[in-house]
Design a protein around this motif. Structure first.
Motif, PDB file in Angstrom:
ATOM      1  N   GLY A  99       0.821  -1.215   0.000  1.00 43.02           N
ATOM      2  CA  GLY A  99       0.000   0.000   0.000  1.00 43.02           C
ATOM      3  C   GLY A  99       0.849   1.257   0.000  1.00 43.02           C
ATOM      4  N   ASN A 100       1.891   1.284   0.846  1.00 41.72           N
ATOM      5  CA  ASN A 100       2.762   2.463   0.903  1.00 41.72           C
ATOM      6  C   ASN A 100       3.552   2.644  -0.384  1.00 41.72           C
ATOM      7  OD1 ASN A 100       2.200   3.508   3.522  1.00 41.72           O
ATOM      8  ND2 ASN A 100       3.397   1.872   4.435  1.00 41.72           N
ATOM      9  N   LEU A 101       4.104   1.550  -0.898  1.00 41.43           N
ATOM     10  CA  LEU A 101       4.947   1.655  -2.090  1.00 41.43           C
ATOM     11  C   LEU A 101       4.123   1.883  -3.362  1.00 41.43           C
ATOM     12  CD1 LEU A 101       7.595  -1.149  -1.439  1.00 41.43           C
ATOM     13  CD2 LEU A 101       7.877   1.324  -1.171  1.00 41.43           C
ATOM     14  N   GLY A 105       2.661   5.724  -2.940  1.00 42.53           N
ATOM     15  CA  GLY A 105       3.657   6.206  -3.894  1.00 42.53           C
ATOM     16  C   GLY A 105       3.043   6.497  -5.253  1.00 42.53           C
ATOM     17  N   GLY A 106       2.173   5.588  -5.710  1.00 44.87           N
ATOM     18  CA  GLY A 106       1.531   5.768  -7.012  1.00 44.87           C
ATOM     19  C   GLY A 106       0.643   6.994  -7.068  1.00 44.87           C
ATOM     20  N   LEU A 107      -0.185   7.190  -6.041  1.00 44.78           N
ATOM     21  CA  LEU A 107      -1.054   8.366  -5.997  1.00 44.78           C
ATOM     22  C   LEU A 107      -0.247   9.657  -5.904  1.00 44.78           C
ATOM     23  CD1 LEU A 107      -3.997   7.206  -3.683  1.00 44.78           C
ATOM     24  CD2 LEU A 107      -4.165   7.884  -6.086  1.00 44.78           C
ATOM     25  N   SER A 108       0.842   9.626  -5.135  1.00 46.63           N
ATOM     26  CA  SER A 108       1.696  10.820  -5.011  1.00 46.63           C
ATOM     27  C   SER A 108       2.302  11.184  -6.363  1.00 46.63           C
ATOM     28  CB  SER A 108       2.816  10.567  -3.997  1.00 46.63           C
ATOM     29  OG  SER A 108       2.291  10.312  -2.717  1.00 46.63           O
ATOM     30  N   THR A 336       1.532   3.493 -13.301  1.00 48.43           N
ATOM     31  CA  THR A 336       2.098   2.141 -13.339  1.00 48.43           C
ATOM     32  C   THR A 336       2.068   1.500 -11.955  1.00 48.43           C
ATOM     33  OG1 THR A 336       3.572   2.814 -15.143  1.00 48.43           O
ATOM     34  CG2 THR A 336       4.132   0.778 -13.968  1.00 48.43           C
ATOM     35  N   LEU A 337       2.468   2.257 -10.930  1.00 52.77           N
ATOM     36  CA  LEU A 337       2.437   1.748  -9.553  1.00 52.77           C
ATOM     37  C   LEU A 337       1.000   1.436  -9.121  1.00 52.77           C
ATOM     38  CD1 LEU A 337       5.010   4.194  -7.878  1.00 52.77           C
ATOM     39  CD2 LEU A 337       5.372   1.784  -8.439  1.00 52.77           C
TER      40      LEU A 337
END
Length: 351
Positions: A99-101, A105-108, A336-337
């Motif tokens: 979830g964090n990665l 990360g993806g949403l950021s 992609t994330l």
């Protein structure tokens, strides 16, 4: 506007959580109330940590955000361990890593990239974190799975405790490296002029709000754990799906909100520090602490994950390293994330 909405949600949700638990409202209804209340409180925690970030800088601010955000998950997990839900705890740790990665990360990257064509962050920190991520997930989580195949439960627990102690020591050493001995040694080039910011709250006020929010989340989280069984039966959710997706998203709501906000403001150093730093803290500190804490409960928790959990975490780490190792991001890398996260979410739902 959103801040007012979250304040209203807390003002209504927390008292309703207390009343509902005392009067034994239906578990499915209270599950929704508890989740929304935790997310609303997490938004307040995010505002407090943003104020501290402006005062203390991106590294310490990101660490504080990750620590207080992970405090929520640690509290939920301890109550889940007490209730004997070891599978949920291990699944929630998996969910936190991916979830964090991938999600945070993806949403950021995606939301920040929609506003800015190219965003930069400290490439030295990215490469340093890559090595730690490889160790935390690929070495410390895969090795126990491999070696435990020929061990009895007692030896498996001993192996897990030994690895947990090593991980905690290395995590503390990593903090000492970044914040003391090599603080300021690896500086990224500034891509634009710094804008002087004024924190919303003072250091003392922000700290007090963080402490009170953590206490409120602790109570709500404890009540949330007791609804898992009823909710799982109602919606047909497996213990694995509840842990990997639901508990992980609710438990890490503070980091989710803060990292995305930082990326939108083009503060990618903070956003990346929150997403990756939180992952490292979960894998190298929270998970080992839970293994050791479980020794005081009737059922001890070995650091042994299922094959789908291990594959998901290793994939998330490798993909994140490949994408973030160049020290810059854009919306497509974020997409992609996110795509990888949703593919894994579907898989865990159907298991």
């Amino acid at each position: 506007m959103m801040n007012k909405i979250f304040l209203i949600m807390v003002a209504i949700g927390f008292p309703l959580s207390v009343i509902g638990s005392l009067l034994h409202f239906p578990s499915v209804v209270m599950f929704g109330v508890y989740c929304l209340t935790i997310i609303a409180i997490a938004s307040i925690m995010g505002r407090a940590t943003e104020s501290l970030t402006i005062v203390a800088g991106p590294r310490i601010g990101g660490l504080l955000n990750a620590t207080f955000g992970n405090a929520v998950e640690l509290i939920i997990s301890i109550f889940a361990l007490k209730a004997g839900l070891i599978g949920v705890v291990l699944a929630s740790l998996t969910g936190s890593v991916i979830g964090n990665l991938l999600l945070v990360g993806g949403l950021s990257f995606f939301i920040g990239g929609m506003k800015y064509k190219r965003q930069l962050f400290n490439v030295f920190d990215a490469r340093h974190n890559s090595g730690l991520l490889m160790f935390a997930v690929i070495v410390a989580f895969v090795i126990p799975e491999v070696f435990s195949q020929g061990m009895n439960p007692e030896k498996t627990i001993n192996l897990s405790v030994g690895i947990s102690i090593i991980m905690i020591v290395l995590y503390l050493a990593a903090l000492f490296f970044k914040l003391v001995t090599h603080r300021g040694v690896y500086q990224a080039q500034e891509s634009e002029e710094k804008i002087e910011e004024v924190p919303e709250w003072s250091k003392v006020k922000a700290t007090i709000i963080l402490a009170l929010s953590t206490l409120a989340v602790a109570y709500t989280s404890e009540r949330l754990v007791h609804t898992f069984e009823a909710v799982g039966e109602k919606f047909g959710w497996s213990e694995l799906f509840i842990g990997v997706i639901i508990v992980a998203i609710v438990g890490n709501a503070a980091e989710h909100a803060s990292a995305i906000l930082m990326a939108f403001k083009n503060k990618m150093d903070v956003a990346v520090e929150i997403a990756v730093g939180s992952t490292l803290q979960i894998a190298m500190f929270v998970a080992p602490i839970l293994v050791i804490a479980s020794l005081f409960f009737p059922a001890s928790m070995p650091l042994i994950f299922t094959l789908p959990e291990i594959v998901a975490m290793v994939t998330a780490v490798l993909l994140s390293i490949v994408i973030a190792n160049d020290g810059e991001s854009n919306w497509f890398e974020g997409a992609t994330l996110l795509a990888a996260y949703f593919i894994m979410a579907i898989g865990f739902y159907l298991l």
